[in-house]
Design a protein around this motif. Sequence first.
Motif, PDB file in Angstrom:
ATOM      1  N   MET A 248       0.824  -1.288  -0.100  1.00 51.26           N
ATOM      2  CA  MET A 248      -0.016   0.090  -0.049  1.00 51.26           C
ATOM      3  C   MET A 248       0.836   1.151   0.031  1.00 51.26           C
ATOM      4  O   MET A 248       0.691   2.157  -0.827  1.00 51.26           O
ATOM      5  CB  MET A 248      -0.928   0.053   1.192  1.00 51.26           C
ATOM      6  CG  MET A 248      -2.071  -0.958   1.317  1.00 51.26           C
ATOM      7  SD  MET A 248      -3.526  -0.530   0.371  1.00 51.26           S
ATOM      8  CE  MET A 248      -4.161   0.841   1.022  1.00 51.26           C
ATOM      9  N   LYS A 249       2.030   1.186   0.836  1.00 47.05           N
ATOM     10  CA  LYS A 249       2.667   2.356   1.030  1.00 47.05           C
ATOM     11  C   LYS A 249       3.362   2.704  -0.311  1.00 47.05           C
ATOM     12  O   LYS A 249       3.646   3.844  -0.855  1.00 47.05           O
ATOM     13  CB  LYS A 249       3.720   2.313   2.058  1.00 47.05           C
ATOM     14  CG  LYS A 249       3.026   2.336   3.487  1.00 47.05           C
ATOM     15  CD  LYS A 249       4.223   2.084   4.454  1.00 47.05           C
ATOM     16  CE  LYS A 249       3.485   2.071   5.758  1.00 47.05           C
ATOM     17  NZ  LYS A 249       4.511   1.844   6.964  1.00 47.05           N
TER      18      LYS A 249
ATOM     19  N   GLU B 153       1.001   4.105  -2.802  1.00 53.09           N
ATOM     20  CA  GLU B 153       0.614   5.595  -2.292  1.00 53.09           C
ATOM     21  C   GLU B 153       1.777   6.453  -2.882  1.00 53.09           C
ATOM     22  O   GLU B 153       1.656   7.683  -3.292  1.00 53.09           O
ATOM     23  CB  GLU B 153       0.526   5.603  -0.953  1.00 53.09           C
ATOM     24  CG  GLU B 153      -0.850   5.234  -0.422  1.00 53.09           C
ATOM     25  CD  GLU B 153      -1.110   5.373   1.107  1.00 53.09           C
ATOM     26  OE1 GLU B 153       0.083   5.117   1.858  1.00 53.09           O
ATOM     27  OE2 GLU B 153      -2.074   5.057   1.618  1.00 53.09           O
ATOM     28  N   LYS B 154       2.892   5.999  -2.764  1.00 51.94           N
ATOM     29  CA  LYS B 154       4.305   6.873  -3.137  1.00 51.94           C
ATOM     30  C   LYS B 154       3.925   7.179  -4.695  1.00 51.94           C
ATOM     31  O   LYS B 154       4.276   8.163  -5.132  1.00 51.94           O
ATOM     32  CB  LYS B 154       5.559   6.289  -2.793  1.00 51.94           C
ATOM     33  CG  LYS B 154       5.908   6.262  -1.248  1.00 51.94           C
ATOM     34  CD  LYS B 154       7.203   5.577  -0.974  1.00 51.94           C
ATOM     35  CE  LYS B 154       7.501   5.712   0.321  1.00 51.94           C
ATOM     36  NZ  LYS B 154       8.740   5.157   0.821  1.00 51.94           N
TER      37      LYS B 154
ATOM     38  N   PHE C 295       1.327   6.887  -6.679  1.00 52.25           N
ATOM     39  CA  PHE C 295       0.142   8.013  -6.709  1.00 52.25           C
ATOM     40  C   PHE C 295       0.851   9.445  -6.710  1.00 52.25           C
ATOM     41  O   PHE C 295       0.479  10.379  -7.578  1.00 52.25           O
ATOM     42  CB  PHE C 295      -0.905   7.793  -5.908  1.00 52.25           C
ATOM     43  CG  PHE C 295      -1.968   6.888  -6.261  1.00 52.25           C
ATOM     44  CD1 PHE C 295      -2.746   7.176  -7.591  1.00 52.25           C
ATOM     45  CD2 PHE C 295      -2.333   5.712  -5.834  1.00 52.25           C
ATOM     46  CE1 PHE C 295      -3.804   6.547  -7.977  1.00 52.25           C
ATOM     47  CE2 PHE C 295      -3.064   4.814  -6.429  1.00 52.25           C
ATOM     48  CZ  PHE C 295      -4.007   5.292  -7.513  1.00 52.25           C
TER      49      PHE C 295
ATOM     50  N   LYS D 282      -7.494   5.002  -9.143  1.00 56.06           N
ATOM     51  CA  LYS D 282      -8.072   5.487  -7.913  1.00 56.06           C
ATOM     52  C   LYS D 282      -9.266   4.816  -7.405  1.00 56.06           C
ATOM     53  O   LYS D 282      -9.081   4.464  -6.347  1.00 56.06           O
ATOM     54  CB  LYS D 282      -8.454   6.989  -8.339  1.00 56.06           C
ATOM     55  CG  LYS D 282      -7.174   7.929  -8.296  1.00 56.06           C
ATOM     56  CD  LYS D 282      -7.628   9.439  -8.334  1.00 56.06           C
ATOM     57  CE  LYS D 282      -6.397  10.322  -8.356  1.00 56.06           C
ATOM     58  NZ  LYS D 282      -6.741  11.893  -8.452  1.00 56.06           N
TER      59      LYS D 282
ATOM     60  N   PHE E  31      -7.940   1.319  -5.982  1.00 53.66           N
ATOM     61  CA  PHE E  31      -7.157   1.519  -4.883  1.00 53.66           C
ATOM     62  C   PHE E  31      -7.967   1.973  -3.762  1.00 53.66           C
ATOM     63  O   PHE E  31      -7.823   1.661  -2.613  1.00 53.66           O
ATOM     64  CB  PHE E  31      -5.912   2.531  -5.391  1.00 53.66           C
ATOM     65  CG  PHE E  31      -4.961   2.888  -3.948  1.00 53.66           C
ATOM     66  CD1 PHE E  31      -4.178   1.804  -3.879  1.00 53.66           C
ATOM     67  CD2 PHE E  31      -5.089   3.887  -3.255  1.00 53.66           C
ATOM     68  CE1 PHE E  31      -3.269   1.871  -2.655  1.00 53.66           C
ATOM     69  CE2 PHE E  31      -4.130   4.077  -2.202  1.00 53.66           C
ATOM     70  CZ  PHE E  31      -3.413   3.383  -1.738  1.00 53.66           C
TER      71      PHE E  31
ATOM     72  N   LYS F 119      -8.248   0.639  -0.241  1.00 57.58           N
ATOM     73  CA  LYS F 119      -8.195   1.435   1.122  1.00 57.58           C
ATOM     74  C   LYS F 119      -9.141   1.356   2.127  1.00 57.58           C
ATOM     75  O   LYS F 119      -8.806   1.487   3.351  1.00 57.58           O
ATOM     76  CB  LYS F 119      -7.551   2.749   0.578  1.00 57.58           C
ATOM     77  CG  LYS F 119      -6.750   3.510   1.726  1.00 57.58           C
ATOM     78  CD  LYS F 119      -6.289   4.820   1.182  1.00 57.58           C
ATOM     79  CE  LYS F 119      -5.490   5.498   2.273  1.00 57.58           C
ATOM     80  NZ  LYS F 119      -4.905   6.879   1.735  1.00 57.58           N
TER      81      LYS F 119
END
Length: 670
Positions: free
Chosen positions: A376-377, A380-381, A383, A411, A414, A418
């Motif tokens: 996930m991290k 996110e980076k 994105f 989006k 994801f 999330k």
Amino acid sequence: MQLKLKIKNKYLRYAILLGGAAALLLVVLFGMLEVTSTPTFCSSCHYMQPYIDAWEQSSHSEVTCIKCHFPPGLVSKLEGKFTAIAMVANYMTGVYKRGKPHADIPDESCLRSGCHEKQLLSDSLLYQDKIKFAHQPHLTELRRGKQLRCTSCHSQIVQGEHIKVTKSTCFLCHFKEPLDELKINTCTTCHTPPVKDDTHLNVEYDHSSILERDISCESCHGNMHVGDGSVPIERCSNCHAEPEFIEIYDDSKQLHQLHVTDHKIECQSCHLPIQHQSVSRSQNIVPECGSCHQNTHNAQLDLFTGQGAIGFEAEPNPMFESGLNCQACHVYHSELNGIADFGINKTADFNSCEICHGTGYNRILDQWQGQMSSKMKSIEKSFALIERNMNNPNLDERKTKSVQEKMRRAKHNFGMVKSGNIIHNISFYDKLLFSAYEDLQAIAGYLGLSNRIPEYSQYHNELIPSDCNNCHYGIEEVTSSVFNLTFKHKQHVVEAKMECAQCHSNRSQHGTMIMGKGECLTCHHEDIEQSCESCHRVQADLHSGNIDLGGKITAKFLHSEKVSCRNCHETTSGSILRTNRQACIKCHSEVYPQYIEEWKTDTKRELKRLKSILAQKSQLDLRSSQRDVLDNISRGLDKLERENSWGVHNPKLTRAAMEYYNNRLNYLRN
């Protein structure tokens, strides 16, 4: 005299003629009786043809119509014939068009000699190979206060299913809410919980642990029927016009006596149907949580049911496919001080998992969260990187439109992940993350940022059987300890393509280890290029002195002298064994093995003493910093014990560690 003789002969001829005519009439009547008793004659009326077709395909195709439709005995047969004559008259006059044929088959026809007379007292049977059923209590005892008949269950509501069991009738009896009666809708009344054993190896989920914990079926599967089986009073008018019949609408006992016991009236003629199915899996009914908490858990519901993602077909959680719903994990039925606490909504955690799956299942949840957190991290980076560079003037209209479409899909998928929580569908969760990653990677290609997007790889779930992968998703990332050795699932499952069943079995207990240490060694020790450290990580770290024992403890011994594992563990024939006396005296004196045994004895004794002190200290009221010291000592002692050489691989470091632990414990003692 001649006149009398003529008269006598005349009467004799008349008698013979009358007798012959009577005999002929009897023959004709008997012939007609037999002809009209055949299925062929019954089918001469065209509106009977569907029933004849169903009979020909049924298990009763060798039994003539009248054997069932007429009770045993001559009188019953004659009565049946008069009824049949009336039906023929109705057919000839066209009266039959006002309604469909109706047959009232008495139990005597079914239980006559040579038919089902033994069925009444037979043992229980399995209907459709899975539903427990016994005829005796249904026919000899009152069921919910009603006397049933054979045709109460065996009928032909569905056209084409001649005298088959009408399951909708079963559901009405078992699921219609009783008033002052004992409930008969307990699941195990009819169903045997699926348990995996030698004769049932294809069970999707082994319910052994559920039975051991005496967990109710409803706790997981929720409500298993739709409808209430009510009787609208308007239905009475379909058959009755007389007010006196409508007036007894509220007299349930009399109504059932007339319609069920005395006459065979289909239950569905009066009752609205009840369906036996999971409410959670019904396409027309929102799962129970959604009925109150509207639109607040859409992401969780979409992930659980495997729907709502862009670019994916439905891929529901196996638990959802098995009929489980939100309440299976989120609603606890607990008891506090003798007071039942029903229907309390809670955030599901490892406690709700362990209720059904047993102690230790929370480790799987921790594993999932740890694995997916880093993914996930990473995304996110990606994105953030893409969004900072989205306004690229060099993109033409086609590429701009493609970027916008891919960004919208990434989006959405994801965001679903999330908000939806990993536990609701781990495999679908991973696929959605990978889909978002692929879209971001494509966008990065348009923007010239491909080399700045972190790599992302899906787990090799195609290599793991579905019944294991449902829970042990991402097992290739798990490293554990087996026989005090480091075990990496990735090396075995992905690289060596070993099947789970080679090491584990569910026959006696879920996940039981069936692979012995010797079987592991036959593979590993044949490969002379195999690194010892790949399995014996703790032993190698102690040997090298690079082991973390919870403090500044360093000391090297054998490693500094460049003594390798094979120097002590490899025999002259090249096989690998636990070291023995002969391995020692190759380099040392004859008494050296005695020193080793003394080291091991001293180490075991000291470890036991330190652990006893540690347990006593844990009971004291200590500050958090002191608790941290105890935790470090505990981890260090566990490593030394798990290393299993009792200090032989590095006696100097082992002694230094135990002296350090002793000093720290003495300090805490004061």
